[in-house]
Design a protein around this motif. Structure first.
Motif, PDB file in Angstrom:
ATOM      1  N   VAL A   3     -54.101 -13.938  32.057  1.00 34.35           N
ATOM      2  CA  VAL A   3     -54.547 -12.554  32.124  1.00 34.35           C
ATOM      3  C   VAL A   3     -54.141 -11.883  30.821  1.00 34.35           C
ATOM      4  O   VAL A   3     -52.986 -11.973  30.404  1.00 34.35           O
ATOM      5  N   GLN A   4     -55.092 -11.241  30.153  1.00 32.60           N
ATOM      6  CA  GLN A   4     -54.807 -10.509  28.930  1.00 32.60           C
ATOM      7  C   GLN A   4     -54.827  -9.018  29.245  1.00 32.60           C
ATOM      8  O   GLN A   4     -55.640  -8.555  30.041  1.00 32.60           O
ATOM      9  N   GLN A  29     -50.176 -10.827  27.172  1.00 36.08           N
ATOM     10  CA  GLN A  29     -50.859 -11.739  28.083  1.00 36.08           C
ATOM     11  C   GLN A  29     -49.822 -12.391  28.965  1.00 36.08           C
ATOM     12  O   GLN A  29     -48.657 -12.456  28.608  1.00 36.08           O
ATOM     13  N   TRP A  30     -50.259 -12.838  30.130  1.00 37.17           N
ATOM     14  CA  TRP A  30     -49.378 -13.557  31.042  1.00 37.17           C
ATOM     15  C   TRP A  30     -50.211 -14.525  31.855  1.00 37.17           C
ATOM     16  O   TRP A  30     -51.434 -14.456  31.863  1.00 37.17           O
ATOM     17  N   PHE A  31     -49.516 -15.463  32.488  1.00 45.29           N
ATOM     18  CA  PHE A  31     -50.185 -16.513  33.252  1.00 45.29           C
ATOM     19  C   PHE A  31     -49.753 -16.461  34.705  1.00 45.29           C
ATOM     20  O   PHE A  31     -48.592 -16.182  35.008  1.00 45.29           O
ATOM     21  N   VAL A  56     -51.541  -5.816  39.867  1.00 46.09           N
ATOM     22  CA  VAL A  56     -52.776  -6.577  39.698  1.00 46.09           C
ATOM     23  C   VAL A  56     -52.918  -7.548  40.871  1.00 46.09           C
ATOM     24  O   VAL A  56     -51.983  -8.263  41.212  1.00 46.09           O
ATOM     25  N   PHE A  57     -54.101  -7.564  41.455  1.00 44.25           N
ATOM     26  CA  PHE A  57     -54.417  -8.438  42.583  1.00 44.25           C
ATOM     27  C   PHE A  57     -55.412  -9.487  42.107  1.00 44.25           C
ATOM     28  O   PHE A  57     -56.448  -9.143  41.549  1.00 44.25           O
ATOM     29  N   VAL A  58     -55.077 -10.756  42.327  1.00 45.94           N
ATOM     30  CA  VAL A  58     -55.933 -11.865  41.926  1.00 45.94           C
ATOM     31  C   VAL A  58     -56.424 -12.573  43.183  1.00 45.94           C
ATOM     32  O   VAL A  58     -55.625 -12.967  44.028  1.00 45.94           O
ATOM     33  N   GLY A  82     -46.379  -9.574  34.372  1.00 39.45           N
ATOM     34  CA  GLY A  82     -46.964 -10.773  34.949  1.00 39.45           C
ATOM     35  C   GLY A  82     -46.101 -11.400  36.025  1.00 39.45           C
ATOM     36  O   GLY A  82     -46.433 -12.450  36.554  1.00 39.45           O
ATOM     37  N   ASN A  83     -44.995 -10.755  36.371  1.00 37.04           N
ATOM     38  CA  ASN A  83     -44.130 -11.287  37.443  1.00 37.04           C
ATOM     39  C   ASN A  83     -44.819 -11.165  38.793  1.00 37.04           C
ATOM     40  O   ASN A  83     -45.390 -10.121  39.099  1.00 37.04           O
TER      41      ASN A  83
END
Length: 78
Positions: free
Chosen positions: A25-26, A37-39, A58-60, A75-76
């Motif tokens: 995610v950027q 960015q994070w993964f 953020v919801f994925v 990104g945690n």
């Protein structure tokens, strides 16, 4: 980006964007300047959708109905 398909904006105007696959995610500011960015945990993850709330969570959504939540800045996983 290789195959960008998802985008979300939080209450501060931060823009979150990700490719369909790869788990990255950027994050950009409201003017489009790259911030970080994070993964997600699974780097082979397929993203079906991406959304953010006003507070920057953020919801994925992934196949099988799996929804994971992340702190948009770090990104945690939440």
């Amino acid at each position: 980006f290789t195959d960008n398909r998802t985008i979300a904006v939080d209450g501060e105007g931060k823009i979150y964007s990700s490719d369909y696959q790869g788990g990255r995610v950027q994050v950009f500011d409201k003017n489009g300047k790259f911030l970080t960015q994070w993964f997600v945990k699974d780097r082979e993850a397929v993203f079906l959708s991406l959304t953010a709330n006003r507070k920057g969570v953020v919801f994925v959504t992934q196949p099988g109905g799996k929804i994971t939540t992340y702190d948009g800045s770090s990104g945690n996983m939440l």
